[in-house]
Every structure is written in structure tokens, then in C-alpha cells.
Motif scaffolding. Sequence first.
Motif, PDB file in Angstrom:
ATOM      1  N   GLN A  80       4.015   5.056  -6.222  1.00  0.00           N
ATOM      2  CA  GLN A  80       3.539   3.729  -5.780  1.00  0.00           C
ATOM      3  C   GLN A  80       4.368   3.245  -4.599  1.00  0.00           C
ATOM      4  OE1 GLN A  80       1.157   1.706  -7.250  1.00  0.00           O
ATOM      5  NE2 GLN A  80       0.941   2.336  -9.365  1.00  0.00           N
ATOM      6  N   ILE A  81       5.698   3.459  -4.695  1.00  0.00           N
ATOM      7  CA  ILE A  81       6.572   3.031  -3.597  1.00  0.00           C
ATOM      8  C   ILE A  81       6.243   3.814  -2.333  1.00  0.00           C
ATOM      9  CG2 ILE A  81       8.978   2.949  -2.840  1.00  0.00           C
ATOM     10  CD1 ILE A  81       9.674   2.521  -5.835  1.00  0.00           C
ATOM     11  N   TYR A  82       5.909   5.075  -2.518  1.00  0.00           N
ATOM     12  CA  TYR A  82       5.534   5.914  -1.367  1.00  0.00           C
ATOM     13  C   TYR A  82       4.295   5.339  -0.683  1.00  0.00           C
ATOM     14  CZ  TYR A  82       3.899  10.063   1.102  1.00  0.00           C
ATOM     15  OH  TYR A  82       3.439  10.931   2.037  1.00  0.00           O
ATOM     16  N   TYR A  83       3.277   4.949  -1.493  1.00  0.00           N
ATOM     17  CA  TYR A  83       2.078   4.337  -0.898  1.00  0.00           C
ATOM     18  C   TYR A  83       2.431   3.037  -0.217  1.00  0.00           C
ATOM     19  CZ  TYR A  83      -0.505   7.522  -3.899  1.00  0.00           C
ATOM     20  OH  TYR A  83      -0.986   8.623  -4.527  1.00  0.00           O
ATOM     21  N   PHE A  84       3.372   2.318  -0.823  1.00  0.00           N
ATOM     22  CA  PHE A  84       3.781   1.027  -0.285  1.00  0.00           C
ATOM     23  C   PHE A  84       4.289   1.174   1.146  1.00  0.00           C
ATOM     24  CE2 PHE A  84       7.060  -2.345   0.070  1.00  0.00           C
ATOM     25  CZ  PHE A  84       6.219  -3.438  -0.056  1.00  0.00           C
ATOM     26  N   THR A  85       5.036   2.264   1.390  1.00  0.00           N
ATOM     27  CA  THR A  85       5.547   2.461   2.738  1.00  0.00           C
ATOM     28  C   THR A  85       4.456   2.941   3.683  1.00  0.00           C
ATOM     29  OG1 THR A  85       6.167   4.689   2.144  1.00  0.00           O
ATOM     30  CG2 THR A  85       7.870   3.020   1.942  1.00  0.00           C
ATOM     31  N   LEU A  86       3.412   3.557   3.149  1.00  0.00           N
ATOM     32  CA  LEU A  86       2.393   4.147   4.021  1.00  0.00           C
ATOM     33  C   LEU A  86       1.251   3.194   4.340  1.00  0.00           C
ATOM     34  CD1 LEU A  86       1.805   7.785   2.767  1.00  0.00           C
ATOM     35  CD2 LEU A  86       2.892   7.035   4.867  1.00  0.00           C
ATOM     36  N   ALA A  87       0.760   2.460   3.316  1.00  0.00           N
ATOM     37  CA  ALA A  87      -0.547   1.800   3.475  1.00  0.00           C
ATOM     38  C   ALA A  87      -0.431   0.293   3.355  1.00  0.00           C
ATOM     39  CB  ALA A  87      -1.514   2.323   2.416  1.00  0.00           C
ATOM     40  N   ASN A  88      -1.429  -0.376   3.888  1.00  0.00           N
ATOM     41  CA  ASN A  88      -1.584  -1.821   3.699  1.00  0.00           C
ATOM     42  C   ASN A  88      -1.906  -2.102   2.247  1.00  0.00           C
ATOM     43  OD1 ASN A  88      -1.241  -3.086   6.065  1.00  0.00           O
ATOM     44  ND2 ASN A  88      -3.417  -3.240   6.585  1.00  0.00           N
ATOM     45  N   PRO A  89      -1.350  -3.180   1.674  1.00  0.00           N
ATOM     46  CA  PRO A  89      -1.776  -3.523   0.314  1.00  0.00           C
ATOM     47  C   PRO A  89      -3.270  -3.831   0.244  1.00  0.00           C
ATOM     48  CG  PRO A  89      -0.317  -5.212   1.236  1.00  0.00           C
ATOM     49  CD  PRO A  89      -0.243  -4.034   2.132  1.00  0.00           C
ATOM     50  N   GLN A  90      -3.801  -4.471   1.303  1.00  0.00           N
ATOM     51  CA  GLN A  90      -5.225  -4.813   1.267  1.00  0.00           C
ATOM     52  C   GLN A  90      -6.093  -3.565   1.149  1.00  0.00           C
ATOM     53  OE1 GLN A  90      -3.345  -6.705   3.455  1.00  0.00           O
ATOM     54  NE2 GLN A  90      -3.945  -8.831   3.099  1.00  0.00           N
ATOM     55  N   SER A  91      -5.729  -2.523   1.908  1.00  0.00           N
ATOM     56  CA  SER A  91      -6.586  -1.339   1.818  1.00  0.00           C
ATOM     57  C   SER A  91      -6.406  -0.648   0.476  1.00  0.00           C
ATOM     58  CB  SER A  91      -6.352  -0.366   2.968  1.00  0.00           C
ATOM     59  OG  SER A  91      -5.090  -0.487   3.504  1.00  0.00           O
ATOM     60  N   VAL A  92      -5.205  -0.795  -0.128  1.00  0.00           N
ATOM     61  CA  VAL A  92      -5.023  -0.199  -1.451  1.00  0.00           C
ATOM     62  C   VAL A  92      -5.969  -0.839  -2.459  1.00  0.00           C
ATOM     63  CG1 VAL A  92      -3.428   0.080  -3.375  1.00  0.00           C
ATOM     64  CG2 VAL A  92      -2.634   0.463  -1.062  1.00  0.00           C
ATOM     65  N   ILE A  93      -6.006  -2.191  -2.482  1.00  0.00           N
ATOM     66  CA  ILE A  93      -6.845  -2.846  -3.498  1.00  0.00           C
ATOM     67  C   ILE A  93      -8.319  -2.612  -3.221  1.00  0.00           C
ATOM     68  CG2 ILE A  93      -6.856  -5.142  -2.399  1.00  0.00           C
ATOM     69  CD1 ILE A  93      -6.703  -4.689  -6.112  1.00  0.00           C
ATOM     70  N   ILE A  94      -8.728  -2.642  -1.943  1.00  0.00           N
ATOM     71  CA  ILE A  94     -10.142  -2.433  -1.643  1.00  0.00           C
ATOM     72  C   ILE A  94     -10.557  -1.013  -2.031  1.00  0.00           C
ATOM     73  CG2 ILE A  94     -11.831  -2.263   0.239  1.00  0.00           C
ATOM     74  CD1 ILE A  94     -11.202  -5.111  -0.516  1.00  0.00           C
ATOM     75  N   SER A  95      -9.674  -0.041  -1.738  1.00  0.00           N
ATOM     76  CA  SER A  95     -10.039   1.329  -2.081  1.00  0.00           C
ATOM     77  C   SER A  95     -10.114   1.500  -3.598  1.00  0.00           C
ATOM     78  CB  SER A  95      -9.030   2.311  -1.497  1.00  0.00           C
ATOM     79  OG  SER A  95      -7.808   2.207  -2.178  1.00  0.00           O
ATOM     80  N   LYS A  96      -9.169   0.842  -4.308  1.00  0.00           N
ATOM     81  CA  LYS A  96      -9.217   0.936  -5.776  1.00  0.00           C
ATOM     82  C   LYS A  96     -10.506   0.309  -6.313  1.00  0.00           C
ATOM     83  CE  LYS A  96      -5.265   2.684  -7.301  1.00  0.00           C
ATOM     84  NZ  LYS A  96      -5.189   3.958  -7.991  1.00  0.00           N
ATOM     85  N   ILE A  97     -10.880  -0.851  -5.732  1.00  0.00           N
ATOM     86  CA  ILE A  97     -12.098  -1.516  -6.224  1.00  0.00           C
ATOM     87  C   ILE A  97     -13.308  -0.617  -5.980  1.00  0.00           C
ATOM     88  CG2 ILE A  97     -13.683  -3.444  -5.831  1.00  0.00           C
ATOM     89  CD1 ILE A  97     -11.314  -5.240  -5.455  1.00  0.00           C
ATOM     90  N   ILE A  98     -13.393  -0.057  -4.763  1.00  0.00           N
ATOM     91  CA  ILE A  98     -14.556   0.785  -4.450  1.00  0.00           C
ATOM     92  C   ILE A  98     -14.586   2.008  -5.361  1.00  0.00           C
ATOM     93  CG2 ILE A  98     -15.623   2.235  -2.674  1.00  0.00           C
ATOM     94  CD1 ILE A  98     -14.556   0.242  -0.619  1.00  0.00           C
ATOM     95  N   TYR A  99     -13.400   2.596  -5.564  1.00  0.00           N
ATOM     96  CA  TYR A  99     -13.342   3.766  -6.433  1.00  0.00           C
ATOM     97  C   TYR A  99     -13.779   3.407  -7.852  1.00  0.00           C
ATOM     98  CZ  TYR A  99     -11.457   7.247  -9.476  1.00  0.00           C
ATOM     99  OH  TYR A  99     -11.334   8.175 -10.459  1.00  0.00           O
ATOM    100  N   ASN A 100     -13.286   2.242  -8.346  1.00  0.00           N
ATOM    101  CA  ASN A 100     -13.650   1.837  -9.701  1.00  0.00           C
ATOM    102  C   ASN A 100     -15.135   1.502  -9.814  1.00  0.00           C
ATOM    103  OD1 ASN A 100     -11.244   2.156 -11.016  1.00  0.00           O
ATOM    104  ND2 ASN A 100     -10.489   0.129 -10.488  1.00  0.00           N
ATOM    105  N   ILE A 101     -15.713   0.954  -8.727  1.00  0.00           N
ATOM    106  CA  ILE A 101     -17.155   0.696  -8.752  1.00  0.00           C
ATOM    107  C   ILE A 101     -17.903   2.021  -8.933  1.00  0.00           C
ATOM    108  CG2 ILE A 101     -19.142  -0.005  -7.355  1.00  0.00           C
ATOM    109  CD1 ILE A 101     -17.377  -2.180  -6.145  1.00  0.00           C
TER     110      ILE A 101
END
Lengths: 220, 221
Positions: A80-101
Motif C-alpha cells: 500500500q505504501i508503495y502505491y502511495f508513492t506511485l499513484a494519486n489517491p483519487q485514481s486509487v479509489i476510482i480504480s477500486k470502485i470501477i473494479y468492484n463494479i
Amino acid sequence: MKEIIHLIKKDFILEWRQKYALNGMILYVISTVFVCYISFKLKVSSIEKITWNTLFWIILLFSAVNSITKSFIQEKAGRQIYYFTLANPQSVIISKIIYNIGLMLFLGFLGFVVYFALMGNQAENVPMFLLSIVLGALGFSSSLTLIAGIASKADNSSGLMAVLSFPVILPILTMLIRLSKNAMDGLAFSSSYDEIITLMGIDLIVIALSYVLFPYLWKS
Amino acid sequence: MKKTWWKILTVILLFYVVIWGLLGPVPRQPILNETIRNVYFHVPMWFSMMTLMVTSLVYSIKYLRKGRINDDTYALGFASVAIVLGIIGFVTGSAWGNFTWGDPLPRDPKLIAVEVGMLIYSAYFVLRGSFEDEQKKARLAAVYNIFAFATFMPLVWILPRLTDSLHPGNGGNPAFGKYDMDNAMKIVFYAANIGWILMGVWVSSLVIRIRLVQNQLNEKN
């Protein structure tokens, strides 16, 4: 945008590699339907319409809560920390939402097929019933993803997930049950515009809020 | 003596509401009869609860923006008094419903909405209880408070208007003010609303001050 697509791809690949999780969810849906089928002593034709409908949504609700809880605790804190350094939090949540949909659409339609096969078809307007499943997948995944994020920060995340998510999901669930009840009674689309618009509105509010609030979660 | 005028106003308003609400003339309505006086006590509870919930929401947003731990204490204080007011509103409502609708807990969308609201705020307290770290607890609780409030609002304001409800002003029933309340009642009703809202704010300010003092003591130890 590119970031989001990459993150979604990553989620799909992860899911595909750990097939046991996906298989577990599929089995969960099928076995709950089967338990209902057995519990009604196989006299499915005598089930009342309301029972049939409510049972379906309760099965979907529980499989949604179970499968979406995993979305943040599946990966280790270090990653998670690795993603934190790489990606925007906004894109993380949007991608998770789309994936969960996507996941919920898959589970919803699977549940629908199994349920129809075992419990019989009582819906007269099947396209509208399918629409309610699509809207349900949208609503469940958008509202549960942020809650899963909150719950993942605690030690007893699965217990907390149930406590936090049920009250939040109830408005969506009541609207969904009404919409699918209309579909079962074979009413036309035009008589359910109220429900459809309200559901869309709640989904939009919830997604917008997840987008705004997730960065604060991500920090802690 | 600074800033005490509104507390004096609260006391005067509530004395007026309790005395005049129980003694003053009310129109005689079928079924409602004398229970119409409950409108001075049942309805203002919800107004007061809503006010406190919105205030709690504002402080949660403030906390997320500024990160001051005191704002979180404020949000918690307002939310905890709001839930108490909700319970009082629920009890007065079911007492009223017992005599007018013949059932203390009828199946009514507003009742369901309120039960869900109580569940949401109970979940808020459970969430707070499951973290040790103060900043983390405050941040997650603030996020949940905002999120839950946004899903609670359509439940209270939109859904009851779509379905049939026993409450006035919903599901095609006429609103209370239109037919049942005369002008003398309206004055007491408005006074009751202002008085109970101020009362809610007063009690929450006391709760918050106790918590702030406790926080300071904890820091010293």
C-alpha cells in the motif's frame, strides 16, 4: 486516466492470479442460493413474491459486503505504501470502485442465473430486473469501497465492515427492492423513473464523496 | 456574563413552551384531541437533532481541512447529543402514535429512516472505539461522519415523500401547519423549535467542554 487504467489492470491480474479468492466468492453466491433453496424445502413455487425478491437482495448484499471487504486488506501494508508513492489517491479509489463494479456485476448476474435456475422466475419484466441488478452493483460497490477503506485501518476489519456498511447501504437497498418489485409486477419503465433517478443520484453523491474523502484515509 | 443572553433566552422560551403548551388553547381535532400538544415536544426534537447533526458535519469537515483535534471533539459532542435527542424524539413519537395511530411502532418510512439514522451514529461511536491513535481515530471518524450524513439525508428527506407515510406532509398527507394548527399554536410551536434547538446546543457545549478538560488532563498525565 492512464493511471486508473493501469490500476484496474493490476487489480484484475491480481484477482486472476489468486483464483481461490474469486472462486470463493462464486462458491459463496452459489451456496447461499442453494441454502435458501433447501431451506424452503424445495417448495419454491409456493414462495411469495416479496420473499423471493427480498431473499435475492439479501444474498447479493452479503456477497457484496464479503467480496468488497477484501479490496483493501488483500494487499499488504508495505505494498500500500508503495502505491502511495506511485499513484494519486483519487485514481486509487476510482480504480477500486470501477473494479468492484465489474466484480459486483459479475457476481450479480451469476447470482441471478443461479437464483433463477433454482428458485424459479417470478419477475415479469426481466430487462427491468436486470437494470436493478446493474444499479445495485453500482450502488453497492461505490458505497462499500470507501467503507472498506475505513474498515481496513482497524484490527477487526470484517466485523467493523458489517457494522459500518449496513446502515449506509440501507437507503440504496430499499430503493433497489422497490425497483425490482416493480419489475416483478411487470410495470413499465416509466412507472419507476422515481426510483431509478433517486438511485442514480445516491450513487453519484457517494462516488463524488469517495473521490473527495479518500485522500484523507490514504494518509493515515 | 458574556454570551449568556442566549441561555437566558432558552430558559424563558422553554418555560413559556412547557407552561403555555400544556395550558394554552388548542383546536380540537378528531383523533388528535389533546395529543396535538405533543407537536411542541416531538417535532422540535427532530429539528434540534438535525441542527446538531449538521453542526457535527461542519466540524468534521473543519477537522479534515485543518487537522485540529479540538474540532473532532466538537464533532463528537454534537453527534452524541444529537443521538440522545433522536432517542427522545423516537420515544415521544411512539407515545403519540400509540394514542393516535393505535400503534407505537407502525411501519412508516420516517420511522425506518430514523432507526437507520440511529444505527449510523451508533456505528460512528463503534468506529471511534476501535482505534487507539487519536489523530487516526479522528480522521477516520470524520470521513465516516461526512459519508454517513450524505447517505442519511436522502433517506430522511426524499424517500418518505415517495412512499405512503402516516406523517403529515408526506405521501400526499397535508402538512401540519395547513389545517391543524391555528395561529396561537404556531407561535408556541416556533418558540418551541427555537428553544429546543438552543437547548441542544447548550447541552452539547457542556459535553464538549467536559471532553476538552478531560483531554487536557489526559495530556498532563
